[in-house]
Design a protein around this motif. Structure first.
Motif, short mmCIF file in Angstrom:
data_model
loop_
_atom_site.label_atom_id
_atom_site.label_comp_id
_atom_site.label_asym_id
_atom_site.label_seq_id
_atom_site.Cartn_x
_atom_site.Cartn_y
_atom_site.Cartn_z
N GLY A 176 11.74 13.92 -6.16
CA GLY A 176 12.54 14.26 -4.98
C GLY A 176 11.69 14.75 -3.83
O GLY A 176 11.90 14.36 -2.67
N THR A 177 10.73 15.58 -4.12
CA THR A 177 9.83 16.10 -3.09
C THR A 177 8.97 14.98 -2.51
O THR A 177 8.85 14.85 -1.29
CB THR A 177 8.93 17.21 -3.67
N ALA A 178 8.37 14.18 -3.39
CA ALA A 178 7.50 13.09 -2.93
C ALA A 178 8.27 12.11 -2.06
O ALA A 178 7.79 11.73 -0.98
CB ALA A 178 6.88 12.37 -4.12
N ALA B 278 3.86 5.71 -5.58
CA ALA B 278 3.89 5.74 -7.05
C ALA B 278 2.78 6.62 -7.62
O ALA B 278 3.00 7.38 -8.57
CB ALA B 278 3.78 4.32 -7.60
N ILE B 279 1.60 6.53 -7.04
CA ILE B 279 0.47 7.36 -7.50
C ILE B 279 0.77 8.84 -7.25
O ILE B 279 0.56 9.68 -8.13
CB ILE B 279 -0.84 6.92 -6.82
N ALA B 280 1.26 9.16 -6.07
CA ALA B 280 1.57 10.55 -5.75
C ALA B 280 2.64 11.11 -6.66
O ALA B 280 2.60 12.28 -7.04
CB ALA B 280 2.00 10.66 -4.28
N GLY C 265 0.82 -1.21 0.00
CA GLY C 265 0.00 0.00 0.00
C GLY C 265 0.85 1.26 0.00
O GLY C 265 0.54 2.23 -0.70
N SER C 266 1.92 1.25 0.76
CA SER C 266 2.80 2.40 0.84
C SER C 266 3.47 2.68 -0.50
O SER C 266 3.53 3.82 -0.95
CB SER C 266 3.86 2.16 1.93
N MET C 267 3.98 1.65 -1.13
CA MET C 267 4.67 1.82 -2.42
C MET C 267 3.70 2.22 -3.53
O MET C 267 4.02 3.08 -4.36
CB MET C 267 5.39 0.53 -2.82
#
Length: 104
Positions: free
Chosen positions: A56-58, A47-49, A41-43
């Motif tokens: 770099g920011t994400a 990836a969606i974000a 879920g985290s990955m």
């Protein structure tokens, strides 16, 4: 919406990091399942974000949220000591994450 997904993904990072420490080398099945679900879920959320937020920011925000949440959870559960220095440094890290959101 992508920032909300990124924040949730960062929180899931803290979940999988905490669960990983409880798997005892993947010999305990419940924390192993929590770890697997949370890391996927985290990955996926990261990836969606990253479709709209610069990489770099994400990544920095994702890691920052995960690191702060994991450290705070460890202090709340008394797995780690809460010291003034640690709390101040975590507050600075939160400020940096917020700053990245402001300038992104």
């Amino acid at each position: 919406m992508d920032w909300v997904v990124l924040v949730v993904s960062g929180l899931l990072e803290a979940v999988w990091a905490t669960a990983l420490s409880r798997t005892k080398g993947f010999t305990r099945w419940r924390p192993t399942v929590v770890f697997a679900v949370a890391i996927v879920g985290s990955m996926v959320g990261l990836a969606i974000a990253m479709l709209t937020i610069p990489t770099g920011t994400a990544y920095a925000v994702w890691v920052g949220i995960g690191a702060v949440t994991t450290a705070v959870w460890a202090m709340v559960t008394r797995a780690e000591r809460a010291t003034v220095a640690r709390v101040v440094l975590l507050a600075v890290l939160v400020g940096c994450v917020v700053g990245l959101k402001v300038v992104a």
